[in-house]
Design an enzyme around this catalytic site. Structure first.
Site, PDB file in Angstrom:
ATOM      1  CG  ASN A  73      -6.010   2.157  -6.503  1.00 26.02           C
ATOM      2  OD1 ASN A  73      -6.828   1.461  -6.866  1.00 26.02           O
ATOM      3  ND2 ASN A  73      -4.537   1.812  -6.621  1.00 26.02           N
ATOM      4  CB  SER A 126      -5.499   2.802  -2.786  1.00 21.65           C
ATOM      5  OG  SER A 126      -4.242   3.292  -2.428  1.00 21.65           O
ATOM      6  CB  SER A 127      -1.116  -0.783  -1.575  1.00 17.23           C
ATOM      7  OG  SER A 127      -1.147  -1.231  -2.558  1.00 17.23           O
ATOM      8  CB  SER A 162      -2.021   6.586  -5.255  1.00 22.30           C
ATOM      9  OG  SER A 162      -3.042   5.855  -4.938  1.00 22.30           O
ATOM     10  N   GLY A 163      -2.657   4.433  -7.823  1.00 24.56           N
ATOM     11  CA  GLY A 163      -3.404   4.155  -8.818  1.00 24.56           C
ATOM     12  C   GLY A 163      -2.612   3.875 -10.395  1.00 24.56           C
ATOM     13  N   GLY A 170       1.870   4.694  -3.829  1.00 27.20           N
ATOM     14  CA  GLY A 170       2.526   5.654  -4.574  1.00 27.20           C
ATOM     15  C   GLY A 170       2.284   7.120  -4.101  1.00 27.20           C
ATOM     16  CD  GLU A 216      -2.020   8.607  -0.789  1.00 25.31           C
ATOM     17  OE1 GLU A 216      -2.476   7.756  -1.501  1.00 25.31           O
ATOM     18  OE2 GLU A 216      -2.028   8.267   0.306  1.00 25.31           O
ATOM     19  CB  THR A 229      -1.092  -3.481  -6.322  1.00 25.69           C
ATOM     20  OG1 THR A 229      -0.588  -2.452  -5.459  1.00 25.69           O
ATOM     21  CG2 THR A 229      -1.342  -4.739  -5.523  1.00 25.69           C
TER      22      THR A 229
END
Ligand SMILES: Nc1ncnc2c1ncn2[C@@H]1O[C@H](COP(=O)(O)OP(=O)(O)OP(=O)(O)O)[C@@H](O)[C@H]1O
Ligand SMILES: [Mg+2]
Length: 1024
Positions: A156, A159-160, A106-107, A384, A386, A111
């Site tokens: 993030n 974050s998605s 994540s981050g 991602g 996490e 994306t």
């Protein structure tokens, strides 16, 4: 090419494959070196490693996109554009499907990477108005999905919170003609709860910050999120990197572009607002301890208004549950906790369904309905891996998903690669790598995996709880190397675990999950009465999406984890059929600081992402491989022996081909079914040669085709010409035939006419006669006599025109005469007049006459100036009318004497120099005689009554006719002239006679004959 490659390697090495040693330290050192110069991209073969710079770099311009467009992968420094472009061109040349797997925690920048790829395609693909509309829809689906599916987390700011797989569809020309999005498991729990420092989904803040006054009033909302329970749990909502107001505008605009109309947009915002209102519905306890709505009903009423449901039913649904007992429905009141649970469940369900509805709408708007063949490039941007302080069911799912993707990566690269070498009998030293299959099985194995146990626990009748689930896990997994709980752990580890935790040793590291909420979240239940209520909502979005949810009420809906598991399974099935491209995103530091390279963090990521293993396999292996048939088919034009057809085995053909291309022994291997090429540069050199050769081939094909076309055209033209010729000949022949028929008729008629020409004009001969007439006249016209004297030229007429001919002849001769006469001058007239006189006197009488006709008469042969002045004086006042030299013959002895004879008005004077020898008055000139022969002798018979007169005068005058004519005119003596044959009597003196005898002889002669006569011998007249 190699030179260019090394020249570019100024900062570190651009492709890890070229590193001197494959140690982790060398790897990290190269990464750091490049990162310090803002070079965030590095290759491992065709895999792209990207390190999040946490700052805007000037490497994403249109100009740079153009630079990377159509250029071979290794020609330019590593870039995400190079990967995007390479995938695109491989798709176009090989007509197959591709996907780009973007992974990282994540981050790490997944994306962002996917957006860069989309932007690249948007700019570099062919563009038309139609394609641009599709392109805009694909691009604008992003801000909408991000607003509804992304949120700030501790890791993030954007974050998605859902998984996204987007297919971009391309036509054969490479135009982006459509798209499709698959979404995976939205983290719905975020709607009702956020950890400290985190936020709810962006759209809520965008609405309350950016929404127009009028809209907020209509939705019953206040500006700023502070008043809303669902927005305040994580602490402050304002984040410097998030621009809610601006993003609100972008989202509104994007909704329009993806064809969501005004009504639906209103419903959509109504739904979002209803969630906020729902969050503010509080509960109290009544006397019986049952839940009742606390405070006023304002929020409830807003929810009922925005969703279009009955407020009372809603209140009932939020506080009671309907139970069917003995076929009767009984309301069972909730406790306060239960009511809160029901409220949150409703809020999550509404938001979750709305999100699905939105994805469907986006897909509808991007859909390409054309059935023609398309190829796709898929972009997988999924949440991602996490690890939080507290990790729940969501993290469990997210990390499970990452395990699956890692497994896919391993299958497609490391494992598959090595297996392939084995299968192809290629010499190979196996590279050891960690296969996370064991973890995947721990999570998803049927009956024994954690998900199955969770499902079992959820379905189990009785009082199943999160803790009973944990116990079951401990029961079943006690010996698993990747699973540990407080109970199972050794002493040291136990200290790091709570009683309600279990820990999984993921491929990416350890994650401790708190079981609290696992069962509920997995069940994701919504009470039936409230679900039925929402199904009747006036808000179309919720009504639509709830009624399609799960209509079969008797069957238990699939649990969340199972749904997720099967959707991931489907995804991997879709992906393995496509050619894979990888982007591995690395997070440079945890604090989102620009330029900070946290080595420990990066080392960890490099490790768990298996980058070192990948590098080793790459270095030991071959960059490119193709089945012999495919390789030969593509590159056979490069070798004369294989072009255009190779008759033998494909493998032999490939061997001949690569020998011809000059591949070194170490650069390639021949497998059982495939050729393996070690370095990309070898392939690119071949590809470059092929590109060049393609043009030559194209020219040859073109020439052949043009020749073929021209031949065809020529043939057609020739056929056409023959046809035209035939037709024309036909026409000509028909004409000829008609002409002949006509001619036969005409000739027949002519003959008939000829035969009956003597008859009176009738139908049979009329034409003939007309023809004869016309023919004669035409002939006549062209052959008319030109002089009056021409009597021979006149065309002899046919019988019918005899009379006409005569008339015409006369007419014509008169016309000629008239023309002749008109052309005569006065002088000539006078002359002719004289000639007429001559003619009347001599024509037919004197032999020399005919010769004289052509001799013109002159006015005089002796002028006054030729006469001696004394003789002139003797003549007196009379003018000389005519004078001529003559030879006078004496009367006695006929001696010839040259004299001038001049005529005046009254007399003829015979002059001898200065003397007028004889003057003959016209009155005394009784006659003039000449012979009929050709001589020029003239005899003047003079009256001899006067004794002074000398008797008749005998002269020879050469222009006899001229003289006599003049004389006869001047003296009016026409009738006095006589033409005599044989002899002329002359009076020499009064009473004395003599004669002039004329005869013809061979020579002209004038002499005195023996008889005393003057003998004149003349030559015969020449006949003309
Ligand atoms: N190439 C880049 N250039 C500049 N900044 C970047 C780049 N990539 C990522 N970032 C920064 O990092 C942030 C996080 O990136 P991104 O949202 O792409 O991460 P992610 O991998 O999708 O994470 P998640 O799994 O949480 O969705 C971005 O908001 C941006 O600020
Ligand atoms: Mg993301």
């Amino acid at each position: 090419m190699e030179g260019a490659l090394t020249a570019r390697d100024r900062v570190g090495i651009q492709d890890f494959v070229l590193l001197d040693e494959t140690t982790e330290a060398a790897f990290l050192s190269n990464l750091r070196k490049r990162f310090s110069k803002d070079l965030i991209y590095t290759y491992i073969g065709t895999l792209l490693v990207s390190v999040n710079p946490y700052k805007q770099l000037d490497i994403y311009s249109h100009k740079l996109m153009d630079v990377y467009k159509g250029v071979n992968f290794f020609e330019l420094p590593p870039h995400i554009y190079a990967l995007a472009d390479n995938a695109y061109h491989t798709m176009l040349t090989e007509f197959n499907n591709h996907f780009i797997l973007i992974s990282g925690e994540s981050g790490a920048g997944k994306t962002e990477a996917s957006k860069k790829i989309l932007q690249y395609y948007a700019v570099s693909c062919p563009s038309t108005t139609l394609l641009n509309t599709v392109r805009d829809k694909i691009l604008m689906s992003n801000p909408v999905l991000e607003a509804f599916g992304n949120a700030k987390t501790l890791k993030n700011d954007n974050s998605s919170r859902f998984g996204k797989y987007m297919d971009i569809q391309f036509d054969s020309q490479g135009g982006a003609v459509g798209g499709h999005v698959l979404n995976y498991l939205l983290e719905k729990s975020r709607v009702v709860h956020q950890n400290h420092g985190e936020r709810n989904f962006h759209i809520f803040y965008q609405l309350v910050e950016g929404g127009e006054e009028e809209l907020l009033r209509r939705l019953g909302l206040e500006r700023g999120g502070q008043r809303y329970h669902y927005l305040t749990q994580g602490g402050g909502a304002a984040v410097s990197s998030i621009h809610d107001r601006n993003n609100w505008k972008t989202v509104k605009n994007a909704l329009q572009i993806i064809n969501i109309d005004k009504i639906n947009t209103n419903h959509l915002f109504g739904t979002v607002a209803s969630v906020l209102h729902l969050g503010n519905v509080g509960f109290g306890r009544d006397a019986r301890g049952c839940a009742v709505l606390s405070g006023d009903d304002a929020e409830l009423l807003w929810v009922s208004k925005l969703l279009g449901v009955d407020a009372q039913s809603l209140r009932e649904g939020l506080t009671c549950r309907k139970i069917e007992a003995n076929k009767e429905q009984v309301l069972s009141p909730f406790t306060v906790d239960h009511a809160i649970y029901a409220r949150d469940a409703l809020a999550k369900a509404i938001y979750g369904q709305t999100f699905t509805w939105l994805v469907n709408r986006i897909n509808e708007s991007m859909e390409n309905k054309d059935l023609s063949r398309k190829n796709v490039i898929g972009l997988l941007d999924i949440y991602g891996f996490e690890v939080f302080y507290v990790n729940s069911f969501e993290q469990f799912c997210i990390n499970y998903c990452n395990e699956k993707l890692q497994q896919l990566f391993i299958q497609l690269t490391l494992k598959a690669e090595q297996e392939e070498y084995e299968a192809e009998d290629i010499e190979w030293e196996s590279v050891q790598f960690f296969n996370n299959k064991i973890i995947c099985e721990l999570l998803e194995e049927k009956h024994t995996g954690i998900i199955s146990l969770l499902d079992e626990e959820c379905l189990r009748p009785g009082d199943a709880t999160d803790l009973t689930f944990l116990e079951r896990l401990e029961d079943k997994m006690s010996n698993h190397p990747h699973f540990v709980t407080h109970k199972l752990a050794d002493k040291v580890t136990r200290k790091t675990l709570e009683r309600g935790d279990f820990r999984l040793l993921h491929y990416a590291g350890e994650v401790t999950y708190c079981v609290v909420g696992f069962l509920d979240k997995n069940n994701d239940l919504l009470y039936k009465n409230i679900k039925d209520l929402i199904c009747q909502a006036k808000n179309a979005i919720v009504r639509e999406s709830f009624s399609t949810m799960d209509s079969d009420t008797r069957r238990r809906p699939e649990t969340v984890a199972t749904q997720f598991k099967s959707s991931l399974l489907k995804l991997t099935e879709v992906l393995v059929k496509k050619e894979a491209w990888y982007i591995r995103c690395l997070k440079s530091n945890e604090s989102k600081q620009p330029g900070h390279f946290d080595e420990a963090l990066i080392r960890h990521q490099v490790k768990y992402l298996g980058l070192m293993e990948h590098l080793r396999v790459r270095r030991a292996g071959f960059a490119y491989r193709r089945i012999y048939e495919v390789f030969l088919k593509r590159y056979k034009p490069l070798c004369p022996a294989t072009w255009p057809h190779w008759r033998g085995l494909p493998a032999d053909g490939v061997e001949v081909l690569v020998q011809h291309l000059g591949y070194l022994p170490d650069e390639y291997r021949m497998g059982r079914t495939k050729i393996f090429i070690r370095h990309p540069r070898t392939l690119y050199a071949t590809e470059d040669a092929y590109e060049k050769c393609k043009h030559e081939l194209a020219t040859r094909l073109q020439a052949k085709y043009k020749g073929y076309k021209a031949k065809g055209k020529f043939k057609r033209q020739k056929e056409a010409a023959t046809k035209i010729e035939t037709c024309w000949r036909g026409v000509q022949a028909r004409k000829e035939r008609e002409k002949r028929a006509w001619a036969v008729k005409v000739i027949k008629k002519f003959i008939k006419g000829y035969m009956t020409r003597g008859q009176a004009r009738n139908t049979e001969n009329s034409e003939y006669l007309a023809f004869v007439r016309q023919n004669y006249l035409n002939r006549l016209k062209g052959n008319l006599p030109e002089t009056v004297l021409d009597k021979t030229t006149w065309q002899s007429p046919p019988a019918v025109l005899a009379e006409t001919s005569e008339l015409l002849r006369q007419l014509h001769s008169r016309l000629m005469v008239r023309r002749y006469v008109r052309g005569i001058t006065p002088q000539r007239k006078a002359q002719l007049h004289l000639k007429a006189v001559t003619s009347s006197i001599f024509k037919g009488r004197k032999d020399s006459y005919p010769q004289s006709v052509a001799q013109p008469f002159v006015d005089t042969r002796i002028g006054e100036q030729d006469v001696d002045i004394r003789a002139l004086q003797m003549i007196g006042h009379e003018h000389i009318q005519y004078g001529v030299p003559v030879i006078k013959y004496d009367r006695n002895g006929f001696k010839p004497r040259a004299r001038q004879l001049v005529l005046t008005q009254t007399a003829a004077h015979l002059i001898d120099d200065a003397k007028v020898k004889q003057r003959v008055l016209y009155t005394s000139l009784k006659g003039i005689s000449v012979s009929n022969l050709t001589d020029c002798i003239i005899v003047f018979h003079i009256t001899c009554e006067d004794p002074k007169q000398k008797g008749d005068l005998v002269m020879q005058c050469d222009p006899l006719f001229e003289f006599l004519t003049k004389l006869s005119v001047i003296a009016n003596k026409q009738n006095a002239i006589s033409v005599v044959q044989g002899s002329i009597k002359i009076d020499i003196q009064a009473g004395k006679e003599s004669a002039v005898d004329f005869s013809s002889g061979p020579e002209a002669e004038v002499c005195r004959a023996k008889n005393g006569h003057l003998l004149v011998v003349s030559t015969r007249a020449r006949t003309r």
